[in-house]
Motif scaffolding. Structure first.
Motif, mmCIF file in Angstrom:
data_model
loop_
_atom_site.group_PDB
_atom_site.id
_atom_site.type_symbol
_atom_site.label_atom_id
_atom_site.label_comp_id
_atom_site.label_asym_id
_atom_site.label_seq_id
_atom_site.Cartn_x
_atom_site.Cartn_y
_atom_site.Cartn_z
ATOM 1 N N THR A 69 0.791 -1.254 -0.022
ATOM 2 C CA THR A 69 0.158 -0.104 0.051
ATOM 3 C C THR A 69 0.896 1.194 -0.019
ATOM 4 O O THR A 69 0.599 2.189 -0.810
ATOM 5 C CB THR A 69 -0.992 -0.043 1.138
ATOM 6 O OG1 THR A 69 -1.761 -1.228 1.041
ATOM 7 C CG2 THR A 69 -1.855 1.184 1.311
ATOM 8 N N ARG A 79 1.287 4.057 -2.906
ATOM 9 C CA ARG A 79 0.687 5.512 -2.219
ATOM 10 C C ARG A 79 1.723 6.378 -2.733
ATOM 11 O O ARG A 79 1.727 7.268 -3.204
ATOM 12 C CB ARG A 79 0.564 5.330 -0.805
ATOM 13 C CG ARG A 79 0.373 6.763 -0.327
ATOM 14 C CD ARG A 79 -1.181 7.116 -0.423
ATOM 15 N NE ARG A 79 -1.056 8.782 0.244
ATOM 16 C CZ ARG A 79 -2.071 9.152 0.807
ATOM 17 N NH1 ARG A 79 -3.230 8.555 0.697
ATOM 18 N NH2 ARG A 79 -2.029 10.377 1.340
ATOM 19 N N GLY A 97 3.356 4.870 -7.085
ATOM 20 C CA GLY A 97 2.015 4.330 -7.810
ATOM 21 C C GLY A 97 1.948 4.866 -9.224
ATOM 22 O O GLY A 97 1.869 4.410 -10.236
ATOM 23 N N SER A 131 -9.431 -0.096 0.547
ATOM 24 C CA SER A 131 -8.454 0.876 -0.067
ATOM 25 C C SER A 131 -8.841 0.885 -1.461
ATOM 26 O O SER A 131 -8.891 1.921 -2.129
ATOM 27 C CB SER A 131 -7.217 0.170 -0.114
ATOM 28 O OG SER A 131 -7.170 -1.061 -0.899
ATOM 29 N N TYR A 185 -5.194 6.452 -2.518
ATOM 30 C CA TYR A 185 -4.028 6.569 -3.615
ATOM 31 C C TYR A 185 -4.546 8.087 -4.354
ATOM 32 O O TYR A 185 -4.791 7.886 -5.612
ATOM 33 C CB TYR A 185 -4.170 5.592 -4.600
ATOM 34 C CG TYR A 185 -4.216 4.062 -3.888
ATOM 35 C CD1 TYR A 185 -2.849 3.844 -3.329
ATOM 36 C CD2 TYR A 185 -4.747 3.394 -3.476
ATOM 37 C CE1 TYR A 185 -2.558 2.759 -2.569
ATOM 38 C CE2 TYR A 185 -4.922 2.184 -2.802
ATOM 39 C CZ TYR A 185 -3.523 1.973 -2.313
ATOM 40 O OH TYR A 185 -3.405 0.662 -1.838
#
Length: 142
Positions: free
Chosen positions: A16, A20, A23, A82, A90
């Motif tokens: 993650t 974050r 990405g 998420s 994100y």
């Protein structure tokens, strides 16, 4: 199995955090080559994250499916949120990336589960050094 649950939380957190922070550089939905590269890179990445743990914790081949479930479960539950809160979690990713991101998640969790059924190739794994036997294939005869 608590160790494997915690390991799964750790892997989820690292993944993650990576998406974050980075990405936008690796997940480009309109770039097929970029997506193919992510899917291909996931195979050795997942193997490297799991097979050494099986060996370190001396998980027998018959116990790997349960360990794998404990590894993927926390991430799968947390990734529900998420994905639902994709723009919040994100903000660096394009909203059009949610489908590709979800596919990558499914692919990664599938690979983690597959490691529980396939022996490592070319990795010195002591826990699976014995040959396959009938007891390893038996889930339950009750």
């Amino acid at each position: 199995m608590v160790f494997f649950f915690i390991w799964g939380l750790f892997l989820w957190f690292v993944g993650t955090l990576a998406f974050r922070l980075f990405g936008q550089f690796i997940l480009i939905p309109d770039n097929s080559f970029s997506l193919l590269l992510i899917f291909a890179a996931a195979v050795p990445t997942m193997a490297a994250a799991i097979y050494p743990i099986y060996s370190l914790k001396r998980v027998s081949p018959s116990q790997r499916p349960l360990a794998a479930i404990f590894i993927v479960l926390p991430g799968m539950v947390l990734d529900v949120f998420s994905v639902l809160l994709f723009p919040v979690v994100y903000p660096n990713l394009s909203p059009t990336a949610v489908a590709s991101f979800s596919a990558i998640l499914l692919w990664g969790y599938s690979l983690l589960l597959i490691t529980s059924f396939l022996p490592p190739i070319g990795i010195g794994d002591k826990s699976s050094s014995s040959s396959f036997n009938e007891n390893d294939a038996t889930i339950s005869r009750r």
